[in-house]
Design an enzyme around this catalytic site. Structure first.
Site, PDB file in Angstrom:
ATOM      1  N   THR A  80       0.837  -1.184   0.000  1.00 41.93           N
ATOM      2  CA  THR A  80       0.000   0.000   0.000  1.00 41.93           C
ATOM      3  C   THR A  80       0.878   1.241   0.000  1.00 41.93           C
ATOM      4  OG1 THR A  80      -1.913   1.021   1.061  1.00 41.93           O
ATOM      5  CG2 THR A  80      -0.367  -0.053   2.534  1.00 41.93           C
ATOM      6  N   LYS A  84       3.473   1.447  -3.937  1.00 40.93           N
ATOM      7  CA  LYS A  84       2.899   0.701  -5.066  1.00 40.93           C
ATOM      8  C   LYS A  84       3.685   0.872  -6.371  1.00 40.93           C
ATOM      9  CE  LYS A  84      -1.897   0.396  -3.563  1.00 40.93           C
ATOM     10  NZ  LYS A  84      -3.293   0.656  -3.929  1.00 40.93           N
ATOM     11  N   ASP A 121      -6.870  -4.081  -7.221  1.00 37.54           N
ATOM     12  CA  ASP A 121      -7.855  -3.073  -6.810  1.00 37.54           C
ATOM     13  C   ASP A 121      -9.047  -2.986  -7.779  1.00 37.54           C
ATOM     14  OD1 ASP A 121      -6.832  -2.177  -4.402  1.00 37.54           O
ATOM     15  OD2 ASP A 121      -5.524  -0.696  -5.349  1.00 37.54           O
ATOM     16  N   LEU A 241     -15.853   4.563  -3.534  1.00 41.93           N
ATOM     17  CA  LEU A 241     -14.669   3.800  -3.112  1.00 41.93           C
ATOM     18  C   LEU A 241     -14.298   4.109  -1.676  1.00 41.93           C
ATOM     19  CD1 LEU A 241     -14.487   2.986  -6.036  1.00 41.93           C
ATOM     20  CD2 LEU A 241     -12.081   3.626  -6.066  1.00 41.93           C
ATOM     21  N   TYR A 243     -14.469   4.128   2.100  1.00 42.78           N
ATOM     22  CA  TYR A 243     -15.148   3.201   3.021  1.00 42.78           C
ATOM     23  C   TYR A 243     -15.040   3.668   4.476  1.00 42.78           C
ATOM     24  CZ  TYR A 243     -10.363   1.484   3.366  1.00 42.78           C
ATOM     25  OH  TYR A 243      -9.001   1.401   3.521  1.00 42.78           O
ATOM     26  N   GLY A 264     -17.600   1.207  -0.460  1.00 38.34           N
ATOM     27  CA  GLY A 264     -16.212   0.878  -0.798  1.00 38.34           C
ATOM     28  C   GLY A 264     -15.635  -0.299  -0.040  1.00 38.34           C
TER      29      GLY A 264
HETATM   30  P1  NAP Z   1      -4.974   9.688  -4.775  1.00 35.07           P
HETATM   31  O1  NAP Z   1      -4.132   8.940  -5.735  1.00 35.07           O
HETATM   32  O2  NAP Z   1      -4.353  10.626  -3.812  1.00 35.07           O
HETATM   33  O3  NAP Z   1      -6.086  10.475  -5.642  1.00 35.07           O
HETATM   34  C1  NAP Z   1      -6.999  11.365  -5.007  1.00 35.07           C
HETATM   35  C2  NAP Z   1      -8.065  11.808  -6.004  1.00 35.07           C
HETATM   36  O4  NAP Z   1      -9.020  12.617  -5.314  1.00 35.07           O
HETATM   37  C3  NAP Z   1      -7.514  12.678  -7.145  1.00 35.07           C
HETATM   38  O5  NAP Z   1      -8.303  12.468  -8.284  1.00 35.07           O
HETATM   39  C4  NAP Z   1      -7.715  14.092  -6.603  1.00 35.07           C
HETATM   40  O6  NAP Z   1      -7.808  15.068  -7.616  1.00 35.07           O
HETATM   41  C5  NAP Z   1      -9.051  13.928  -5.907  1.00 35.07           C
HETATM   42  N1  NAP Z   1      -9.282  14.909  -4.847  1.00 35.07           N
HETATM   43  C6  NAP Z   1      -8.729  14.905  -3.624  1.00 35.07           C
HETATM   44  N2  NAP Z   1      -9.197  15.950  -2.893  1.00 35.07           N
HETATM   45  C7  NAP Z   1     -10.077  16.604  -3.705  1.00 35.07           C
HETATM   46  C8  NAP Z   1     -10.898  17.752  -3.537  1.00 35.07           C
HETATM   47  N3  NAP Z   1     -10.914  18.442  -2.397  1.00 35.07           N
HETATM   48  N4  NAP Z   1     -11.680  18.142  -4.574  1.00 35.07           N
HETATM   49  C9  NAP Z   1     -11.679  17.446  -5.731  1.00 35.07           C
HETATM   50  N5  NAP Z   1     -10.926  16.347  -5.940  1.00 35.07           N
HETATM   51  C10 NAP Z   1     -10.127  15.937  -4.948  1.00 35.07           C
HETATM   52  O7  NAP Z   1      -5.834   8.679  -3.862  1.00 35.07           O
HETATM   53  P2  NAP Z   1      -6.390   7.232  -4.281  1.00 35.07           P
HETATM   54  O8  NAP Z   1      -5.445   6.205  -3.823  1.00 35.07           O
HETATM   55  O9  NAP Z   1      -6.771   7.293  -5.693  1.00 35.07           O
HETATM   56  O10 NAP Z   1      -7.673   7.110  -3.319  1.00 35.07           O
HETATM   57  C11 NAP Z   1      -8.865   7.839  -3.575  1.00 35.07           C
HETATM   58  C12 NAP Z   1      -9.947   7.374  -2.600  1.00 35.07           C
HETATM   59  O11 NAP Z   1     -10.271   6.001  -2.874  1.00 35.07           O
HETATM   60  C13 NAP Z   1      -9.517   7.428  -1.122  1.00 35.07           C
HETATM   61  O12 NAP Z   1     -10.620   7.867  -0.364  1.00 35.07           O
HETATM   62  C14 NAP Z   1      -9.195   5.979  -0.784  1.00 35.07           C
HETATM   63  O13 NAP Z   1      -9.433   5.678   0.575  1.00 35.07           O
HETATM   64  C15 NAP Z   1     -10.205   5.235  -1.668  1.00 35.07           C
HETATM   65  N6  NAP Z   1      -9.749   3.877  -2.004  1.00 35.07           N
HETATM   66  C16 NAP Z   1     -10.579   2.844  -1.686  1.00 35.07           C
HETATM   67  C17 NAP Z   1     -10.201   1.550  -2.014  1.00 35.07           C
HETATM   68  C18 NAP Z   1     -11.123   0.425  -1.663  1.00 35.07           C
HETATM   69  O14 NAP Z   1     -10.701  -0.747  -1.695  1.00 35.07           O
HETATM   70  N7  NAP Z   1     -12.386   0.705  -1.355  1.00 35.07           N
HETATM   71  C19 NAP Z   1      -8.982   1.302  -2.658  1.00 35.07           C
HETATM   72  C20 NAP Z   1      -8.164   2.394  -2.975  1.00 35.07           C
HETATM   73  C21 NAP Z   1      -8.560   3.682  -2.638  1.00 35.07           C
HETATM   74  P3  NAP Z   1      -6.483  15.792  -8.232  1.00 35.07           P
HETATM   75  O15 NAP Z   1      -5.909  14.833  -9.226  1.00 35.07           O
HETATM   76  O16 NAP Z   1      -6.982  17.019  -8.854  1.00 35.07           O
HETATM   77  O17 NAP Z   1      -5.558  16.043  -7.062  1.00 35.07           O
END
Ligand code: NAP
Length: 298
Positions: A80, A84, A121, A241, A243, A264
């Site tokens: 994680t 990654k 994922d 997504l 959770y 999620g």
């Molecule tokens: P990440 O790589 O940091 O990407 C974050 C995303 O959210 C980017 O698209 C970012 O946009 C956007 N964002 C963040 N703050 C924002 C705001 N205030 N307004 C608009 N857009 C915003 O994170 P990630 O790993 O992709 O994870 C994203 C979410 O998915 C997290 O909540 C994580 O816990 C969840 N997740 C869940 C699982 C599951 O198994 N359920 C697995 C993985 C992740 P920009 O590109 O413009 O910064």
């Protein structure tokens, strides 16, 4: 396995011995990870002598962690944040999904000793949707976000032959760079372009929040949603997504508007189950794993 044997095993604590197989997660932070709870329940459901632990590994130490995996004979590794991408370049070979994403969340030890990187994922989300009766093949999707999670979802949805994908992200450039994962069927819009967002929402079957909007690790409440409630209709399936909390503002709104909602936690559990299938060859009991995760969250 008979029902009686399963019941007897469930009531007998797992005795760890010198021959117990060990799998682990590496990450930082990792202390609040749900993975040990989810995976140990999964191993128990399989009735196999495996145990799963968490190691806090600082950024830049992924190579040392993979060396330790070899030295200690770990049978499987979950990866994680923040490792990654590093691990994708350090393993001996990678699967198709991990190759496309340049990101690995699972390391398998092949019979010849080579380390193979996978990404479960996106396929975990597809499995979670399928378990709830949603087949993505031929569907139109609106994916909010273009970070690591969104990219794994876009890649999996493309491989599972969805019809088309609109990627909406705060940074349009990031959304555009993710289009390469679903060539010809994806296009990008800015998340704050309300007219484009309204048009996209009205044309899709499934809305997936892959931004971190709505996440609140300190509370079971979230008050922020990435999508205005009035864009949601009963014909939508709305997937979050996020959770933590499990019931986000987006899912609450979607439920009130008559849409099908999917949280999620299902994705988290299904991607872990796919990891166990890679390591052991067997699919664990996903319902047991989900119940354990829910209990740990609450
Ligand atoms: P990440 O790589 O940091 O990407 C974050 C995303 O959210 C980017 O698209 C970012 O946009 C956007 N964002 C963040 N703050 C924002 C705001 N205030 N307004 C608009 N857009 C915003 O994170 P990630 O790993 O992709 O994870 C994203 C979410 O998915 C997290 O909540 C994580 O816990 C969840 N997740 C869940 C699982 C599951 O198994 N359920 C697995 C993985 C992740 P920009 O590109 O413009 O910064």
């Amino acid at each position: 396995m008979t029902h009686d044997l399963q019941a007897a095993m469930a009531s007998t604590p797992h005795r760890i011995t010198a021959s117990t197989s060990v799998a682990a997660v590496i990450g930082d932070p990792v202390k609040h990870s749900l993975s040990p709870v989810i995976h140990n329940v999964g191993f128990q459901s399989l009735g196999i002598d495996w145990v799963y632990v968490a190691f806090e590994v600082k950024a830049g130490q992924a190579r040392a962690a993979l060396d330790a995996m070899r030295t200690f004979g770990l049978r499987g590794l979950s990866v994680t944040m923040p490792h990654k991408s590093d691990v994708a370049h350090l393993v001996d070979t990678v699967s198709i999904a991990a190759q496309a994403l340049q990101s690995v969340n699972t390391v398998e030890v092949a019979p010849n000793g080579l380390l193979v990187g996978h990404s479960t994922d996106g396929d975990g989300l597809v499995a979670s949707l399928s378990a709830q009766g949603v087949d993505v093949t031929g569907k139109s999707l609106l994916i909010l976000g273009a970070g690591g999670a969104a990219r794994s979802v876009i890649d999996a949805m493309y491989r599972h032959r969805c019809h088309n994908i609109v990627i909406a992200n705060r940074s349009l450039a990031s959304a555009q760079s993710a289009e390469v994962l679903a060539p010809e069927i994806s296009r990008s819009i800015a998340l704050n372009d309300s007219a484009a967002l309204r048009a996209a929402a009205s044309s899709v079957d499934v809305v997936i929040n892959a931004t971190s909007i709505g996440m609140n690790k300190d509370s079971i409440h979230s008050s922020e949603s990435p999508l205005s409630a009035d864009l949601i209709t009963p014909r939508h399936t709305v997937v979050d997504l996020v959770y933590h909390p499990i019931q986000t503002e987006l899912l609450r709104n979607a439920h009130d508007r008559g849409a099908q909602t999917i949280d999620g936690l299902g994705m988290l559990v299904h991607q872990a189950a796919l990891q166990q299938q890679i390591w052991t060859g067997f699919m664990p009991n996903v319902s047991d794993m989900y119940r354990a995760a829910l209990q740990a969250l609450s």
